[in-house]
Enzyme design. Structure first.
Site, PDB file in Angstrom:
ATOM      1  CB  ALA A 108     -14.514  28.300  61.650  1.00 28.63           C
ATOM      2  CD  GLU A 131     -16.182  30.137  55.806  1.00 25.91           C
ATOM      3  OE1 GLU A 131     -15.163  30.156  56.530  1.00 25.91           O
ATOM      4  OE2 GLU A 131     -16.315  30.841  54.789  1.00 25.91           O
ATOM      5  CB  CYS A 228      -1.393  31.445  56.458  1.00 26.33           C
ATOM      6  SG  CYS A 228      -2.472  31.631  55.052  1.00 26.33           S
TER       7      CYS A 228
HETATM    8  N1  SAM Z   1      -9.594  28.830  60.228  1.00 28.70           N
HETATM    9  C1  SAM Z   1      -9.635  27.958  59.069  1.00 28.70           C
HETATM   10  C2  SAM Z   1      -8.927  26.668  59.388  1.00 28.70           C
HETATM   11  O1  SAM Z   1      -8.080  26.649  60.278  1.00 28.70           O
HETATM   12  O2  SAM Z   1      -9.270  25.646  58.770  1.00 28.70           O
HETATM   13  C3  SAM Z   1      -9.076  28.626  57.853  1.00 28.70           C
HETATM   14  C4  SAM Z   1      -9.732  29.941  57.574  1.00 28.70           C
HETATM   15  S1  SAM Z   1      -9.206  30.766  56.120  1.00 28.70           S
HETATM   16  C5  SAM Z   1      -7.664  31.371  56.560  1.00 28.70           C
HETATM   17  C6  SAM Z   1     -10.223  32.194  56.142  1.00 28.70           C
HETATM   18  C7  SAM Z   1     -11.712  31.944  56.056  1.00 28.70           C
HETATM   19  O3  SAM Z   1     -12.348  33.215  56.055  1.00 28.70           O
HETATM   20  C8  SAM Z   1     -12.159  31.218  54.797  1.00 28.70           C
HETATM   21  O4  SAM Z   1     -12.911  30.088  55.147  1.00 28.70           O
HETATM   22  C9  SAM Z   1     -13.025  32.241  54.074  1.00 28.70           C
HETATM   23  O5  SAM Z   1     -14.122  31.671  53.425  1.00 28.70           O
HETATM   24  C10 SAM Z   1     -13.467  33.159  55.182  1.00 28.70           C
HETATM   25  N2  SAM Z   1     -13.787  34.525  54.702  1.00 28.70           N
HETATM   26  C11 SAM Z   1     -13.629  35.041  53.470  1.00 28.70           C
HETATM   27  N3  SAM Z   1     -14.074  36.301  53.441  1.00 28.70           N
HETATM   28  C12 SAM Z   1     -14.539  36.601  54.657  1.00 28.70           C
HETATM   29  C13 SAM Z   1     -15.136  37.741  55.240  1.00 28.70           C
HETATM   30  N4  SAM Z   1     -15.333  38.854  54.552  1.00 28.70           N
HETATM   31  N5  SAM Z   1     -15.481  37.670  56.533  1.00 28.70           N
HETATM   32  C14 SAM Z   1     -15.272  36.555  57.253  1.00 28.70           C
HETATM   33  N6  SAM Z   1     -14.708  35.451  56.760  1.00 28.70           N
HETATM   34  C15 SAM Z   1     -14.340  35.458  55.482  1.00 28.70           C
END
Ligand code: SAM
Length: 443
Positions: A108, A131, A228
């Site tokens: 998130a 997160e 994305c």
């Molecule tokens: N949903 C957010 C927004 O709209 O502001 C953006 C999320 S971004 C695309 C993906 C998120 O997944 C990042 O905050 C990242 O830290 C987290 N992430 C990274 N590795 C991960 C993992 N193994 N499991 C779950 N989340 C992870």
């Protein structure tokens, strides 16, 4: 133009009839600027060009403002958000969710989708916003606190930890970490980080994440998967794999604006078609079935807060469950009291509804979450309206000459709450959280 893009990426896109040169040309242009308004707060004075047709509160701007120097940005009146990501609004509205749903936003931070989901819920239901990375979870908490809904819980857990809360959520949003091809237009550094090897790693990680969280989805519940990025490996191929592994049904949502994906299972917002940065989304539905009845264990860390008279001067709403965690008091809709106790016991909760403040011997020391929550904050509280310059000074953490009564005062700008001070007569203590303060020179 496209020579700035990774050559392997360019070659792949050129061979892909679904994308081709129009995408490469769009990636070489400037991305549009867009925001999403907070429907519960003051309308900020922004250079609005057009509404975003697929998002109720979304707007394209004609230029990019310096958000830091707008006090209403700090008040949570709007959130800068890429237009393609706002397709989630249309999707949530189209899903047959139960009334007052429990929604988990799994990946998130920093909170774009979560603030959108909070607006969609309109302070009903419950949003659990998670997160895994601790530093990013703090930013998520800040952004959701500023957005102001009562019914949000923030957790800082690995997706695998959600196995501890099986059959809990009506909807799970997995905005998965991805290779970020949709960022190429805005963020040139993302181009340097891209490689086919990274695409492979991302696709494998996305599979792990979805499988880890699947058990916590209620039978009949929906999983919204998004990235994305533009490649089918992380999108269509993964969605087909999820459906195969879980027996889930792929849900075909009517979205008139987006482009159906290569297999007509999900949707793309492509920069050459929608003036967005790039977004992909698909929806899965878990097969119907029975959920085992939950065993609500006692949670010794939390208790109901009995001394309502301590907080009543600060709040207007009565149908709130007041929960005490150490010396701090939190408010959540009564309906979700049991759920909150349960989630708090199983997960690492860092925001439990709206924090009202610290129950001190002399009275409540109000918390900024209470200041920023328009649903429960007492409208009759003593406030001091600030000019733009003084509001920025306040947000910078300064103190200055200020007329006002002794005690806790709510600082407002254009009648929108920013935070608290404690007025001592000839001076005041600035209670705006240190980690939220504007660091740049505001004078
Ligand atoms: N949903 C957010 C927004 O709209 O502001 C953006 C999320 S971004 C695309 C993906 C998120 O997944 C990042 O905050 C990242 O830290 C987290 N992430 C990274 N590795 C991960 C993992 N193994 N499991 C779950 N989340 C992870």
């Amino acid at each position: 133009m496209s020579h700035l893009l990774p050559p392997d990426f360019v070659a792949r896109v050129q061979q892909d009839a679904f994308l081709g040169n129009p995408l490469l040309e769009a990636l070489a242009t400037e991305p549009p600027t867009s925001i999403r308004r907070n429907p519960w707060k003051q309308v900020a004075d922004l250079p609005v060009a057009n509404p975003i047709p697929w998002s109720e509160n979304g707007f394209f701007l004609s230029e990019r403002p310096l958000y830091t120097l707008d006090p209403l940005f700090h008040a949570g009146s709007y959130y800068p958000q890429e237009a393609g990501s706002q397709l989630l609004d249309a999707v949530l509205k189209a899903l047959p969710l139960p009334a007052e749903p429990l929604i988990l936003d799994l990946c998130a931070a920093p909170g774009g989708k979560s603030t959108l989901i909070a607006s969609f819920l309109n302070n009903t239901g419950l949003l659990v916003s998670n997160e895994v990375i601790q530093s990013r979870a703090k930013v998520l908490k800040e952004n959701l606190t500023k957005w102001g809904a009562t019914n949000t819980i923030v957790t800082n857990n690995d997706p695998a930890d959600f196995a501890r809360v099986p059959h809990t959520f009506d909807c799970i949003v997995v905005d998965a970490p991805c290779s970020g091809e949709g960022m190429f237009r805005k963020d040139h550094a993302a181009r340097n980080e891209w490689s086919q090897n990274n695409v492979d790693l991302c696709a494998a990680r996305q599979r792990r994440i979805v499988m880890d969280v699947w058990e916590s989805l209620n039978p009949g519940g929906f999983l919204v998967y998004s990235t994305c990025t533009f490649n089918s490996q992380e999108n269509e191929e993964n969605v087909a794999w999820f459906a195969h592994e879980t027996d889930a049904e792929i849900v075909h949502i009517p979205l008139s604006f987006a482009k159906p994906d290569r297999t007509e299972t999900g949707w793309y917002a492509l920069p050459n078609e929608l003036d967005t940065e790039g977004f992909y989304l698909a929806v899965l539905r878990k097969p119907d079935g029975n959920s085992p009845k939950k065993k609500w264990a006692k949670n010794p860390k939390l208790q109901l807060f009995k001394d309502r008279s301590l907080v009543e001067p600060f709040i207007t709403t009565t149908d709130l469950s007041l929960i005490q965690w150490q010396e701090y008091v939190f408010a959540l809709p009564v309906k979700f009291e049991e759920t909150a106790f349960y989630l708090h016991q199983q997960l690492r909760v860092i925001k439990l509804g709206t924090e009202l403040g610290e129950a001190a011997r002399k009275g409540l020391i109000p918390h900024e979450a209470l200041a920023l929550n328009p649903f429960i904050r007492n409208t009759g509280l003593s406030t001091i309206e600030l000019s733009k310059d003084l509001a920025l000074s306040y947000l910078h953490g300064d103190t200055f000459q200020l007329e006002g009564a002794h005690g806790f005062q709510l600082m407002t700008y254009q009648n929108e709450a920013l935070g608290w001070i404690k007025h001592l007569g000839n001076r005041f203590n600035n209670l705006y959280p240190k980690e939220w303060r504007i660091r740049m020179d505001v004078r």
